[in-house]
Design a protein around this motif. Structure first.
Motif, PDB file in Angstrom:
ATOM      1  N   PRO A   2       5.419 -12.491  -4.867  1.00 25.07           N
ATOM      2  CA  PRO A   2       6.637 -12.127  -4.085  1.00 25.07           C
ATOM      3  C   PRO A   2       8.011 -12.247  -4.532  1.00 25.07           C
ATOM      4  N   VAL A   3       8.197 -13.010  -5.556  1.00 26.28           N
ATOM      5  CA  VAL A   3       9.466 -13.064  -6.179  1.00 26.28           C
ATOM      6  C   VAL A   3       9.770 -11.778  -6.896  1.00 26.28           C
ATOM      7  N   ASN A   4       8.974 -10.830  -7.215  1.00 24.48           N
ATOM      8  CA  ASN A   4       9.110  -9.813  -7.930  1.00 24.48           C
ATOM      9  C   ASN A   4       8.521  -8.477  -7.082  1.00 24.48           C
ATOM     10  N   MET A   5       6.990  -8.730  -6.802  1.00 21.33           N
ATOM     11  CA  MET A   5       6.284  -7.679  -6.090  1.00 21.33           C
ATOM     12  C   MET A   5       5.889  -8.245  -4.695  1.00 21.33           C
ATOM     13  N   PRO A   6       5.882  -7.217  -3.611  1.00 25.09           N
ATOM     14  CA  PRO A   6       5.506  -7.436  -2.281  1.00 25.09           C
ATOM     15  C   PRO A   6       3.966  -7.729  -2.020  1.00 25.09           C
ATOM     16  N   GLN A   7       3.539  -8.583  -2.566  1.00 25.58           N
ATOM     17  CA  GLN A   7       2.037  -8.762  -2.626  1.00 25.58           C
ATOM     18  C   GLN A   7       1.669 -10.076  -3.147  1.00 25.58           C
ATOM     19  N   ASN A   8       0.322 -10.605  -2.933  1.00 33.81           N
ATOM     20  CA  ASN A   8      -0.288 -11.743  -3.534  1.00 33.81           C
ATOM     21  C   ASN A   8       0.145 -12.835  -2.896  1.00 33.81           C
ATOM     22  N   THR A  24       2.909  -0.778   5.258  1.00 36.00           N
ATOM     23  CA  THR A  24       2.958  -0.593   3.971  1.00 36.00           C
ATOM     24  C   THR A  24       3.134  -1.819   3.102  1.00 36.00           C
ATOM     25  N   GLN A  25       3.514  -2.838   3.625  1.00 41.56           N
ATOM     26  CA  GLN A  25       3.819  -4.050   2.901  1.00 41.56           C
ATOM     27  C   GLN A  25       3.117  -5.385   3.362  1.00 41.56           C
ATOM     28  N   TYR A  26       2.407  -5.169   4.637  1.00 43.82           N
ATOM     29  CA  TYR A  26       1.963  -6.408   5.113  1.00 43.82           C
ATOM     30  C   TYR A  26       0.347  -6.054   5.647  1.00 43.82           C
ATOM     31  N   GLN A  27      -0.355  -6.919   5.701  1.00 41.92           N
ATOM     32  CA  GLN A  27      -1.762  -6.502   6.350  1.00 41.92           C
ATOM     33  C   GLN A  27      -1.985  -7.569   7.405  1.00 41.92           C
ATOM     34  N   LEU A  28      -2.182  -7.224   8.673  1.00 41.98           N
ATOM     35  CA  LEU A  28      -2.493  -8.292   9.613  1.00 41.98           C
ATOM     36  C   LEU A  28      -3.862  -8.795   9.457  1.00 41.98           C
ATOM     37  N   VAL A  66       1.931 -12.861 -18.017  1.00 41.05           N
ATOM     38  CA  VAL A  66       1.073 -11.646 -18.152  1.00 41.05           C
ATOM     39  C   VAL A  66       1.643 -10.019 -17.695  1.00 41.05           C
ATOM     40  N   PHE A  67       2.059 -10.347 -16.574  1.00 39.17           N
ATOM     41  CA  PHE A  67       2.697  -9.402 -15.619  1.00 39.17           C
ATOM     42  C   PHE A  67       4.125  -9.220 -15.982  1.00 39.17           C
ATOM     43  N   ALA A  68       4.446  -8.291 -16.610  1.00 35.60           N
ATOM     44  CA  ALA A  68       6.163  -8.402 -17.385  1.00 35.60           C
ATOM     45  C   ALA A  68       6.705  -7.336 -16.784  1.00 35.60           C
ATOM     46  N   SER A  69       6.334  -6.551 -15.823  1.00 34.00           N
ATOM     47  CA  SER A  69       7.169  -5.461 -15.318  1.00 34.00           C
ATOM     48  C   SER A  69       8.007  -5.768 -14.125  1.00 34.00           C
ATOM     49  N   VAL A  70       9.184  -5.676 -14.163  1.00 36.24           N
ATOM     50  CA  VAL A  70      10.116  -5.926 -13.052  1.00 36.24           C
ATOM     51  C   VAL A  70      10.379  -4.873 -12.140  1.00 36.24           C
ATOM     52  N   ALA A  71      10.232  -5.039 -10.786  1.00 35.48           N
ATOM     53  CA  ALA A  71      10.276  -4.066  -9.762  1.00 35.48           C
ATOM     54  C   ALA A  71      11.950  -3.455 -10.120  1.00 35.48           C
ATOM     55  N   GLY A  72      11.791  -2.045 -10.502  1.00 35.49           N
ATOM     56  CA  GLY A  72      13.118  -1.341 -10.493  1.00 35.49           C
ATOM     57  C   GLY A  72      13.736  -1.401 -11.968  1.00 35.49           C
ATOM     58  N   GLY A  73      12.918  -2.055 -12.919  1.00 36.60           N
ATOM     59  CA  GLY A  73      13.513  -2.064 -14.341  1.00 36.60           C
ATOM     60  C   GLY A  73      12.318  -1.810 -15.489  1.00 36.60           C
ATOM     61  N   SER A  75       0.869  -1.140   0.071  1.00 35.51           N
ATOM     62  CA  SER A  75       0.068   0.018   0.056  1.00 35.51           C
ATOM     63  C   SER A  75       0.788   1.299  -0.077  1.00 35.51           C
ATOM     64  N   GLY A  76       2.134   1.265  -0.138  1.00 35.15           N
ATOM     65  CA  GLY A  76       3.007   2.381  -0.087  1.00 35.15           C
ATOM     66  C   GLY A  76       4.091   1.925  -1.310  1.00 35.15           C
ATOM     67  N   PRO A  77       5.340   2.588  -1.203  1.00 37.72           N
ATOM     68  CA  PRO A  77       6.352   2.155  -2.114  1.00 37.72           C
ATOM     69  C   PRO A  77       6.962   1.042  -1.770  1.00 37.72           C
ATOM     70  N   ASN A  78       7.534   0.440  -2.917  1.00 33.97           N
ATOM     71  CA  ASN A  78       8.114  -1.044  -3.031  1.00 33.97           C
ATOM     72  C   ASN A  78       9.352  -1.052  -2.201  1.00 33.97           C
ATOM     73  N   GLN A  79       9.358  -1.584  -1.033  1.00 34.51           N
ATOM     74  CA  GLN A  79      10.454  -1.749  -0.024  1.00 34.51           C
ATOM     75  C   GLN A  79      11.285  -3.282  -0.253  1.00 34.51           C
ATOM     76  N   GLY A  80      11.052  -3.974  -1.223  1.00 36.80           N
ATOM     77  CA  GLY A  80      11.343  -5.142  -1.565  1.00 36.80           C
ATOM     78  C   GLY A  80      10.289  -6.077  -0.758  1.00 36.80           C
ATOM     79  N   VAL A  81      10.834  -7.440  -0.516  1.00 42.34           N
ATOM     80  CA  VAL A  81      10.232  -8.614   0.022  1.00 42.34           C
ATOM     81  C   VAL A  81      10.942  -9.156   1.098  1.00 42.34           C
ATOM     82  N   TRP A  82      10.479  -8.819   2.203  1.00 42.42           N
ATOM     83  CA  TRP A  82      10.970  -9.816   3.545  1.00 42.42           C
ATOM     84  C   TRP A  82      12.361  -8.968   4.020  1.00 42.42           C
ATOM     85  N   LYS A  83      12.441  -7.662   3.752  1.00 39.80           N
ATOM     86  CA  LYS A  83      13.557  -6.848   4.030  1.00 39.80           C
ATOM     87  C   LYS A  83      13.444  -6.508   5.798  1.00 39.80           C
ATOM     88  N   TYR A  84      14.454  -6.418   6.208  1.00 35.81           N
ATOM     89  CA  TYR A  84      14.422  -6.112   7.640  1.00 35.81           C
ATOM     90  C   TYR A  84      14.403  -4.450   7.654  1.00 35.81           C
TER      91      TYR A  84
END
Length: 762
Positions: A253-259, A201-205, A283-290, A182-191
């Motif tokens: 989550p291999v590419n986007m912090p969701q789903n 902004t990356q997780y919903q409880l 179908v989804f061809a966008s690579v985060a940061g590229g 729900s915010g900027p892409n901060q990667g997946v499982w970064k500390y």
């Protein structure tokens, strides 16, 4: 020496009758009709979205002819939703007002509108593929109408909720978290630090607690990686990474912090669950940061995509472990060889399209044309729905080249160990016995046995030896052996082998599939009924849930200090008083929360929608355990053969030996085309039974009472189609409730059951 032949699918500890899947039967297109009192329902639903509210419009739902009152409806989705679109995704909450109102245990229905998928098979096919290797939603189709307006054909995907969690993990009250950007892409499982608020902004409880567990897990993954297996089911993650990258599912989550979801299991580990698969197959061809990938880049996506990207610890901190890396490739090779190199995926896609073909043609609001629907299996389809109108590549267009690319990759050409001839001894095993397991393994530098008891979610690993000292034959002969000590419940295991370049599993779908070794237990849960409406009463005349125990042993057991529970993480919920059960004896416990009644009455009830039963000894060791799914009214679930077999649906045999009168056969199932009547009812010294079948079939007809007494009327007799009538004498039958059951070709439909009462005759 027992040679293993049975591979068992891992759906936790589920009884073999399984969870009800009829609503999500892929061969059935459900009909969902919603009726609102408000004529401007569409405007209201759009306004709720605009206001950012989770509120719902309340109405009546009629699903396949069955009414559900006071359901809550709202639109859902991000890019798939549009205020200018007639056919928007829907979220229907059946238990919005009425807490226990569910459909086969499902409280929420989630319906997708086919956005970005001209083929309309990506979600259903994607879920069907991933379910072969890890827990994932059931999925099929539904025609949806609101106030008589046909909105169109939707994909219907099982909600990932408490019911799903209980189905696959055996618990429903642990931490549950959804990956939701729900915010900027901060990667997946970064500390990001110790403050849990940073992660909002990356997780919903989606549970009552879990933020601290999530932060602790992410901290461990990034900063104390050697302990990650204590907090993460790593094998389950490896399967999902293999699936997403093989199928080029980049809206994941291999590419986007969701789903995806994280579910906590009984061992306190997070288990990853996939979600939202409509953009699989490139179908989804966008690579985060590229830049977006072109078709060739999708086809040749690196199997180690993002392995060196520090923003993706979900991959970077996992696949740089060489054992995990080799296991990951083994899993991807299994999917590739079983479903893609074999051509299965294409055949299945065409089969699913055939199921929905007419419904797609009749859809007044489909997002793509019928021609695009047909073409997108093989070809790129352009000009999709607004706003992006991006072209969608064909499924085989992506995968055929990708299959060749991966098969030619050096990691896929590496020679993996070969595991064969798995055996165990002795053949009959009691608790406390030493069990020897051995296997022939070629080209391996390490061989391990991974094993666990039936009531544990975590596999322990023990090295297997080829030294001549572990029941393995001669030293160096390629046969590896090891022993384990049997507990009270079944031993569940698989074998892992690796060398410097590759790894293998047996069975190949491990850990999700495994081998089982039965353990003879003196005391077992033998039968239970979770929806007793009219079958048998307790001493006060109440129709309560009940659990039947059976003593397989040769000695009388005193159960004082033993426990029964419906919570796997709370084994001491109800303690037995001073009670004994004789050899070959039965014991009934009423599950009714009524401790004031005389006799054995536990302080919990059983859920018709499914839950667990756990029997523990005074040391809280599991003596027997099972998790069951949706139950049927006045039908019990019991072991067959009595005391030792698997659980099946059966006519209740309250306090007596279980009998499997009607079993599944190999002939075609025509059980949905049967009808039967009995007359008179109640009956005296004779009874007339009339039934209709619409084709030639092998017919069995039996009467049975609650005490195991039966009268076989027809036993697997070949009969032609038509009406058949049997007049039988019943003078020898005792008075009381009798159940008449009809089976065709060895299969039963539980609707083809009639309760008949024999009255006392002079």
């Amino acid at each position: 020496m027992k040679k293993l032949q049975l591979i068992v699918l891992f759906f936790w500890f589920i009884a073999t009758n399984g969870f009800s899947q009829e609503f999500y039967n892929i061969n059935v297109i459900n009909t969902i009709e919603i009726e609102f009192e408000e004529e401007n329902w569409n405007q209201i639903l759009h306004q709720l979205v605009a206001n950012g509210l989770e509120e719902r419009l309340v109405g009546l739902a009629i699903i396949n002819g069955v009414s559900y009152d006071s359901v809550g409806v709202r639109y859902k989705g991000n890019s798939s939703y549009s205020p200018n679109r007639v056919k928007n995704p829907l979220n229907i909450k059946l238990d919005y007002i009425i807490d226990d109102q569910k459909l086969d245990g499902y409280g929420t229905l989630k319906l997708s509108n086919g956005f970005k998928d001209p083929s309309l098979v990506r979600e259903t096919l994607g879920y069907e593929i991933v379910r072969k290797y890890l827990p994932a939603s059931l999925s099929n189709y539904a025609n949806v109408y609101i106030n008589g307006l046909h909105l169109g054909l939707y994909t219907s995907n099982q909600d990932v909720d408490n019911f799903f969690m209980h189905t696959h993990l055996g618990v429903s009250d642990k931490a549950r978290i959804k990956g939701e950007m729900s915010g900027p892409n901060q990667g997946v499982w970064k500390y990001l630090g110790a403050d849990s608020a940073i992660y909002a902004t990356q997780y919903q409880l989606e549970s009552d607690y879990g933020w601290l567990k999530l932060v602790n897990f992410i901290d461990t993954l990034n900063n104390h990686n050697e302990h990650v297996e204590n907090l993460l089911n790593v094998d389950r993650l490896l399967w999902m990474l293999a699936y997403d990258i093989l199928l080029v599912n980049l809206d994941a989550p291999v590419n986007m912090p969701q789903n995806y979801y994280l579910f906590e299991d009984l061992a306190g580990r997070f288990n990853i669950i996939p979600w939202d698969l409509n953009e699989t197959f490139g179908v989804f061809a966008s690579v985060a940061g590229g830049q977006p990938l072109n078709l060739y880049q999708l086809q040749t996506l690196d199997p180690f995509f993002n392995i060196n990207n520090i923003n993706y610890p979900i991959i970077n901190k996992i696949l740089n472990n060489q054992r995990y890396k080799r296991s990951y490739i083994a899993h991807m090779k299994t999917i590739l060889e079983e479903l893609f190199a074999s051509g299965w995926y294409l055949q299945r896609a065409l089969e699913i399209q055939a199921i929905i073909d007419q419904a797609v043609q009749n859809d007044p609001n489909k997002l793509y044309t019928y021609e695009q629907f047909l073409n997108n299996i093989h070809n790129t389809v352009g000009g999709g729905p607004p706003p992006n109108q991006m072209p969608v590549p064909g499924i085989t267009q992506v995968m055929e080249t990708r299959i060749q690319f991966l098969n030619n990759h050096q990691w896929f050409q590496a020679i993996a160990p070969e595991i064969t001839n798995i055996e165990y001894s002795p053949e009959l095993i009691n608790a406390g016995d030493e069990i020897w397991i051995k296997a022939q393994v070629e080209s391996a530098t390490l061989v391990e046995l991974a094993y666990r008891s039936e009531n544990s979610p975590v596999f322990q690993r023990a090295p297997m030896f080829d030294d001549g000292n572990h029941n393995d034959g001669l030293a160096g002969d390629g046969i590896f052996g090891v022993s384990v000590i049997a507990g009270y419940t079944e031993i569940i295991y698989f074998i892992f082998a690796e060398n410097s370049v590759a790894a293998s599993f047996s069975p190949e779908r491990a850990e999700y599939e495994f081998y089982k070794i039965p353990v003879l237990s003196g005391l077992v849960i033998n039968e239970f009924m979770a929806d007793n409406v009219s079958i048998v009463t307790d001493q006060d005349g109440d129709y309560d849930d009940w659990i039947e125990l059976f003593n397989n042993g040769t000695e009388t057991l005193n159960l004082e200090g033993y426990f029964l529970s419906d919570k796997l993480d709370q084994p001491d919920k109800w303690a037995f008083p001073d009670t004994t059960i004789s050899p070959g004896g039965f014991l009934i416990v009423w599950a009714d929360e009524d401790l004031e009644q005389v006799g054995l009455h536990a302080d919990f009830k059983l859920s018709k929608s499914g839950e667990s039963i756990l029997l523990s000894n005074p040391e809280l060791e599991a003596v027997d355990v099972l998790t069951f799914g949706q139950q049927q009214t006045d039908i019990s679930t019991g072991r067959f053969p009595n005391g030792t077999g698997e659980f099946i649906l059966m006519i209740p045999t309250f306090g007596v030996e279980n009998v499997d009168i009607l079993t599944n056969g190999d002939e075609p199932d025509i059980s949905s085309h049967l009808s039967m009547e009995v007359f008179p009812n109640p009956f005296g010294n004779s009874l007339s039974i009339t039934f209709d079948i619409d084709q030639n079939a092998q017919i069995s007809l039996v009467m049975m009472n609650l005490f195991g007494q039966s009268k076989m009327i027809i036993n697997n007799l070949s009969l032609p189609s038509g009406t058949h009538k049997y007049q039988i004498e019943t003078t020898t039958l005792p008075p009381g409730l009798w159940i008449v059951r009809l089976a065709a070709n060895g299969r039963i439909n539980d609707d083809i059951m009639v309760k008949a009462i024999r009255y006392q005759t002079p």
